[in-house]
Design a protein around this motif. Structure first.
Motif, PDB file in Angstrom:
ATOM      1  N   MET A   1       2.405  -4.836 -11.554  1.00 54.32           N
ATOM      2  CA  MET A   1       2.520  -5.964 -10.631  1.00 54.32           C
ATOM      3  C   MET A   1       2.650  -7.278 -11.408  1.00 54.32           C
ATOM      4  SD  MET A   1      -0.003  -7.066  -7.566  1.00 54.32           S
ATOM      5  CE  MET A   1      -0.291  -5.414  -6.980  1.00 54.32           C
ATOM      6  N   SER A   2       1.869  -7.357 -12.520  1.00 52.68           N
ATOM      7  CA  SER A   2       1.901  -8.600 -13.286  1.00 52.68           C
ATOM      8  C   SER A   2       3.285  -8.800 -13.896  1.00 52.68           C
ATOM      9  CB  SER A   2       0.840  -8.555 -14.388  1.00 52.68           C
ATOM     10  OG  SER A   2       1.062  -7.407 -15.193  1.00 52.68           O
ATOM     11  N   ARG A   3       3.912  -7.660 -14.229  1.00 49.65           N
ATOM     12  CA  ARG A   3       5.240  -7.750 -14.812  1.00 49.65           C
ATOM     13  C   ARG A   3       6.207  -8.373 -13.796  1.00 49.65           C
ATOM     14  NH1 ARG A   3       9.556  -4.505 -14.866  1.00 49.65           N
ATOM     15  NH2 ARG A   3       8.507  -3.054 -13.500  1.00 49.65           N
ATOM     16  N   LEU A   4       6.045  -7.902 -12.535  1.00 51.52           N
ATOM     17  CA  LEU A   4       6.922  -8.410 -11.479  1.00 51.52           C
ATOM     18  C   LEU A   4       6.674  -9.892 -11.237  1.00 51.52           C
ATOM     19  CD1 LEU A   4       6.820  -5.505  -8.900  1.00 51.52           C
ATOM     20  CD2 LEU A   4       8.783  -6.251 -10.239  1.00 51.52           C
ATOM     21  N   GLY A  53      20.982  -4.888  -9.216  1.00 52.14           N
ATOM     22  CA  GLY A  53      21.607  -3.596  -9.477  1.00 52.14           C
ATOM     23  C   GLY A  53      21.033  -2.462  -8.672  1.00 52.14           C
ATOM     24  N   VAL A  54      19.731  -2.532  -8.365  1.00 47.65           N
ATOM     25  CA  VAL A  54      19.121  -1.439  -7.609  1.00 47.65           C
ATOM     26  C   VAL A  54      19.198  -1.789  -6.123  1.00 47.65           C
ATOM     27  CG1 VAL A  54      17.074   0.002  -7.390  1.00 47.65           C
ATOM     28  CG2 VAL A  54      17.515  -1.259  -9.500  1.00 47.65           C
ATOM     29  N   GLY A  64       9.467  -0.266   2.346  1.00 46.60           N
ATOM     30  CA  GLY A  64       8.583  -0.216   1.182  1.00 46.60           C
ATOM     31  C   GLY A  64       9.004  -1.210   0.105  1.00 46.60           C
ATOM     32  N   SER A  65       8.305  -1.155  -1.025  1.00 48.16           N
ATOM     33  CA  SER A  65       8.620  -1.978  -2.210  1.00 48.16           C
ATOM     34  C   SER A  65       8.732  -3.462  -1.893  1.00 48.16           C
ATOM     35  CB  SER A  65       9.938  -1.516  -2.855  1.00 48.16           C
ATOM     36  OG  SER A  65       9.878  -0.156  -3.132  1.00 48.16           O
ATOM     37  N   LEU A  66       7.823  -3.963  -1.066  1.00 49.11           N
ATOM     38  CA  LEU A  66       7.948  -5.352  -0.630  1.00 49.11           C
ATOM     39  C   LEU A  66       7.719  -6.336  -1.771  1.00 49.11           C
ATOM     40  CD1 LEU A  66       6.240  -5.262   2.879  1.00 49.11           C
ATOM     41  CD2 LEU A  66       8.648  -5.117   2.289  1.00 49.11           C
ATOM     42  N   GLU A  67       6.796  -5.987  -2.676  1.00 51.06           N
ATOM     43  CA  GLU A  67       6.508  -6.929  -3.769  1.00 51.06           C
ATOM     44  C   GLU A  67       7.745  -7.156  -4.618  1.00 51.06           C
ATOM     45  OE1 GLU A  67       3.068  -5.237  -5.584  1.00 51.06           O
ATOM     46  OE2 GLU A  67       1.725  -6.544  -4.435  1.00 51.06           O
ATOM     47  N   ARG A  68       8.425  -6.056  -4.879  1.00 50.26           N
ATOM     48  CA  ARG A  68       9.614  -6.147  -5.706  1.00 50.26           C
ATOM     49  C   ARG A  68      10.684  -6.991  -5.008  1.00 50.26           C
ATOM     50  NH1 ARG A  68      12.569  -0.788  -7.921  1.00 50.26           N
ATOM     51  NH2 ARG A  68      14.376  -1.874  -8.777  1.00 50.26           N
ATOM     52  N   LEU A  69      10.825  -6.753  -3.732  1.00 47.76           N
ATOM     53  CA  LEU A  69      11.844  -7.459  -2.957  1.00 47.76           C
ATOM     54  C   LEU A  69      11.555  -8.958  -2.907  1.00 47.76           C
ATOM     55  CD1 LEU A  69      14.320  -6.949  -1.062  1.00 47.76           C
ATOM     56  CD2 LEU A  69      12.697  -6.983   0.817  1.00 47.76           C
ATOM     57  N   VAL A  70      10.282  -9.277  -2.607  1.00 46.78           N
ATOM     58  CA  VAL A  70       9.927 -10.694  -2.471  1.00 46.78           C
ATOM     59  C   VAL A  70      10.028 -11.392  -3.829  1.00 46.78           C
ATOM     60  CG1 VAL A  70       8.042 -12.279  -1.936  1.00 46.78           C
ATOM     61  CG2 VAL A  70       8.519 -10.354  -0.430  1.00 46.78           C
ATOM     62  N   ALA A 112       3.811  -1.767  -2.783  1.00 46.14           N
ATOM     63  CA  ALA A 112       4.243  -1.268  -4.089  1.00 46.14           C
ATOM     64  C   ALA A 112       4.906   0.093  -4.014  1.00 46.14           C
ATOM     65  CB  ALA A 112       3.033  -1.195  -5.020  1.00 46.14           C
ATOM     66  N   GLY A 113       4.507   0.903  -3.056  1.00 46.12           N
ATOM     67  CA  GLY A 113       4.973   2.289  -3.042  1.00 46.12           C
ATOM     68  C   GLY A 113       6.319   2.456  -2.377  1.00 46.12           C
ATOM     69  N   THR A 114       6.810   3.663  -2.473  1.00 44.60           N
ATOM     70  CA  THR A 114       8.072   3.976  -1.818  1.00 44.60           C
ATOM     71  C   THR A 114       7.922   5.256  -1.010  1.00 44.60           C
ATOM     72  OG1 THR A 114       8.696   5.123  -3.818  1.00 44.60           O
ATOM     73  CG2 THR A 114       9.567   2.902  -3.532  1.00 44.60           C
TER      74      THR A 114
END
Ligand code: ZN
Length: 553
Positions: A1-4, A53-54, A64-70, A112-114
């Protein structure tokens, strides 16, 4: 998460024109609008730009994967992943009745999950009919276009079992845009054009207030703070006689059907029992095993709330007490308080245990009857009426009224007491003819004797009983109701009715006479259809009594 997080904070905002989410907007709708804002009609290249790309497949209810999206949006939506999960997905609805740890796990999954949350939350196995197409409320849309210049897909229009707009009560329109995207990355922008080919949802339920109540209660799950702990309805069910009592399942089904007609249940649920009720209807009365779909909770609560009082004093039996009491200040205060809470008129009626009309009068301002100033009719009308009566001696009041309607009406309205005192008196009714019971008793006693004779002559023989005689005369109810007034009839019946033994002897004697008593005893007994196996003396005393012509002891 910190990486994101690190990437989000260091990454330059790639798409600066992203719109902010509207209230109750599905994330799916936000992505579709965002794509349009930055110039794509198709969301896939937009998503690719966001995810570098993804791409993520579209999921309107539980993405799902809301953190990544936001994080990828660079904060341009002006909101964080958790707020997106709670305010722009159906997660709060699906987790409302779960325990706090379960709910937190589900939120984590979305952030975080999918994984397959539909499976984990039991949505797939719930037997609730899945949403097929996206929906719009014509009134919501009209306002959106007026105020925002565009419209969007709302969460509360896409809850299972919801067929009307919770805000407007308007029946929702079903577009041709599939809720489960046909193409994996498709995010369809809510265009007003869709309304042209949209169909009005027509669930088989003719009570708009029920549809609206389901919509409102369902929307509350999206907005309200979640309930604590598991939901166990057993105590309430028992209180209303829907559990732990004989006939409880049938009573509960009846209560369910009085609110939710079976065809309507069929429109909401896929798994129905042979009697047309979904299986969960019985399960809801028992100890909860695992989570129940939120729609089932909404419906169970709706049914239980509609049963206002415990079965001991049902709402129906209480109704007459409140009828005509809509002016009572206490009741009015109660009704006003409930109305302030936002309850519908019907819900208030249910709570107070009164009729809908009474509740309606309770919450509306008191209407005073228009007072017509009493007019004094002149003595001319009185004289005219007396003259009218004199002209038609022997006419009844109704006849007189029909002949002089307006005169009668004037007097009735303005001079009622005088009118009622002056007119033909109601003729005294002739008292009903009294029954001469003595005569009837004699008659009936004779009829009983005749009927007994007739029965005695029947072939094959029948036993002469009181019931048979009275039934043939059609006098059973008269006799039993007026037994005290019919002593001779009672005597005649007592004299002529036959005991089982007497009947057996009569049969035996008939056989004896027919055979001149030459046959063996056992043969005569058999011909008389007497079962000697049941008799202690094998019928010897019966034969003796028949020979003597006397009843046996
Ligand atoms: Zn609406």
């Amino acid at each position: 998460m910190s990486r994101l997080d690190a990437r989000a904070s260091t990454m330059p905002i790639m798409v600066p024109n992203l719109p902010t989410p509207y209230p109750d907007e599905l994330l799916y709708s936000l992505i579709a609008r965002s794509a349009v804002y930055v110039g794509y009609w198709n969301a896939k290249p937009f998503l690719r730009a966001l995810y570098q790309g993804v791409t993520k497949p579209a999921c309107p209810d539980l993405p799902g994967s809301l953190e990544r999206l936001v994080a990828a949006s660079g904060g341009a939506w002006g909101t964080d992943a958790r707020s997106i999960a709670l305010e722009h997905t159906l997660l709060p609805y699906y987790t409302y009745f779960l325990s706090a740890p379960q709910r937190e796990a589900a939120v984590g999954h979305l952030l975080a999950g999918t994984g397959h949350l539909h499976m984990a939350l039991g949505i797939s196995a719930s037997g609730v009919r899945p949403m097929e197409y996206f929906r719009l409320c014509p009134l919501c849309m009209e306002r959106d276009i007026r105020e925002l210049g565009e419209t969007y897909w709302r969460r509360h229009h896409h809850l299972p079992g919801v067929f009307v707009c919770a805000e407007h009560g308007e029946r929702l329109l079903e577009t041709e845009v599939p809720f489960r995207p046909v193409r994996r990355y498709e995010h369809v922008y809510a265009q007003p054009e869709f309304l042209k080919r949209a169909k009005v949802l027509r669930p088989p339920c003719d009570r708009p207030e029920v549809l609206l109540e389901i919509a409102r209660r369902s929307r509350r799950l999206l907005e309200g703070s979640p309930a604590r702990g598991r939901f166990d309805y057993r105590a309430v069910m028992a209180q209303y006689g829907f559990a732990r009592r004989y006939g409880a399942p049938a009573r509960f089904r009846e209560a369910v059907e009085s609110v939710l007609p079976r065809p309507f249940l069929g429109a909401m649920f896929t798994e129905l029992g042979p009697d047309g009720f979904p299986y969960w209807v019985d399960a809801a009365r028992r100890k909860p095993k695992g989570a129940m779909h939120p729609l089932k909770h909404v419906l169970v609560q709706l049914v239980l709330d509609s049963v206002a009082e415990p079965s001991a004093s049902s709402s129906k039996s209480r109704r007459p007490e409140l009828r005509g009491k809509s002016l009572q200040p206490e009741l009015r205060a109660q009704a006003a308080a409930l109305a302030k809470e936002g309850l519908s008129t019907r819900a208030i009626a249910t709570r107070l245990g009164c009729d809908w009309k009474t509740a309606d009068r309770l919450i509306k301002p008191i209407r005073l009857p228009a007072r017509i100033p009493p007019r004094k009719t002149g003595s001319r009308d009185r004289e005219a009426w007396l003259e009218h009566c004199r002209k038609h001696p022997g006419a009844t009041k109704t006849e007189l009224r029909r002949m002089a309607k307006s005169l009668y009406m004037r007097l009735y309205r303005d001079d009622r007491e005088w009118l009622l005192a002056h007119g033909p008196k109601r003729p005294k009714r002739e008292p009903k003819l009294r029954v001469n019971w003595h005569e009837r008793d004699m008659e009936l006693a004779r009829a009983v004797a005749c009927e007994a004779d007739r029965l005695a002559d029947l072939e094959p023989p029948v036993r002469i009983t009181q019931t048979r005689i009275l039934a043939a005369l059609r006098m059973a109810s008269t006799f039993y109701r007026n037994k005290a007034k019919l002593p001779r009839t009672a005597e005649a019946l007592a004299a002529r009715r036959e005991s089982i033994e007497a009947f057996q002897i009569r049969r035996l004697r008939a056989v004896m006479q027919a055979s001149d008593e030459r046959d063996k005893d056992w043969l005569m007994l058999r011909q008389a259809r007497i079962n000697v196996g049941r008799l202690v003396d094998k019928g010897a005393s019966l034969v003796a009594a028949a020979r003597e012509g006397l009843p046996c002891s």
